[in-house]
Design a protein around this motif. Structure first.
Motif: not given
Length: 195
Positions: A10-25
Motif C-alpha cells: 500500500d505504501a507504493l504509489s506511482m506518485r510517491k515513487l516519482s517524488a522519491e526519484l525526482g521524475v515524472a510519474p
C-alpha cells in the motif's frame, strides 16, 4: 523496494515513487508499466535474493530438520516478501522452492507414496502454522489481551498446576518449534522404518 519493505504494498504509489526519484510519474509508467507490474518486479527482485533452502547434516533426521528450519527462517527474515506475495496472489512462488527441497529430503529419507506426501505436508503445515501464529503475535493490536492474560484469570483443579503456570507465561516459540519439529520428524522416520 524500500517503500514496500517499510510500508507494504500500500505504501507504493506511482506518485510517491516519482517524488522519491525526482521524475515524472509518466516516466515510471513508460519504463516499468503500471503499479501491478512494478510490484511484481519488486517481488521478483526480492525472491531472487532469498537464500536457497538447502539441507544440512548427515542423517535424514538432521537434513529434514535443517530444511524445515530454513523455510521458517526465510519467513521470519522476510515478512515483507510474504506479505507482498500474498497481495499479488503469488504466495506459491515464495514457498515452492522450500517445498521442493523438503520433498527431495523426504524421498532421500526413504519415504514413498502417500506416506511421503503426508510427511512432507505435515512438516510444511507445522512450519506454516508457526509462521502464521508468530505473525499474529507481531501484529497484535496494542491493548489486545493475550491468552496468557486469560489463563492468569482462571483456576482449574482439573488442569495440571505446572501446565497452568506455563500457560500463563509467553511461549518460547523457538524452543516450541524445535520440540514439535523434532517429535514430528522422529515419529515419521520411526514409523517408516517399522514398515
Amino acid at each position: 523496494r524500500e517503500l514496500v519493505r517499510t510500508g507494504g504494498a500500500d505504501a507504493l504509489s506511482m506518485r510517491k515513487l516519482s517524488a522519491e526519484l525526482g521524475v515524472a510519474p509518466t516516466a515510471i509508467y513508460w519504463h516499468v508499466g503500471d503499479r501491478e507490474k512494478l510490484l511484481n518486479a519488486v517481488l521478483d527482485a526480492e525472491l531472487a535474493e532469498l537464500p536457497e533452502v538447502r539441507a544440512n547434516g548427515t542423517t535424514p533426521n538432521a537434513r529434514l530438520r535443517s530444511v524445515a528450519r530454513a523455510i521458517r527462517r526465510q519467513v521470519q527474515d522476510a515478512p515483507h516478501v510474504q506479505a507482498l506475495a500474498f497481495v499479488l496472489d503469488r504466495s506459491a512462488a515464495v514457498s515452492f522452492p522450500g517445498q521442493v527441497a523438503l520433498a527431495r529430503e523426504v524421498t532421500a529419507a526413504g519415504l514413498h507414496g502417500e506416506e511421503a506426501a503426508n510427511a512432507a505436508r505435515a512438516i510444511l503445515f507445522l512450519v506454516g502454522g508457526f509462521a502464521m501464529l508468530e505473525g499474529n503475535f507481531r501484529t497484535r493490536p496494542p491493548g489486545q489481551r493475550t491468552t496468557q492474560e486469560l489463563w492468569s484469570e482462571i483456576t482449574a483443579e482439573d488442569i495440571d498446576p505446572i501446565l497452568l503456570a506455563a500457560m500463563r507465561r509467553p511461549a518460547d516459540t523457538d524452543a516450541l518449534f524445535t520440540y514439535a519439529l523434532d517429535n514430528l520428524i522422529e515419529s515419521v522416520l520411526t514409523r517408516s522404518r517399522s514398515r
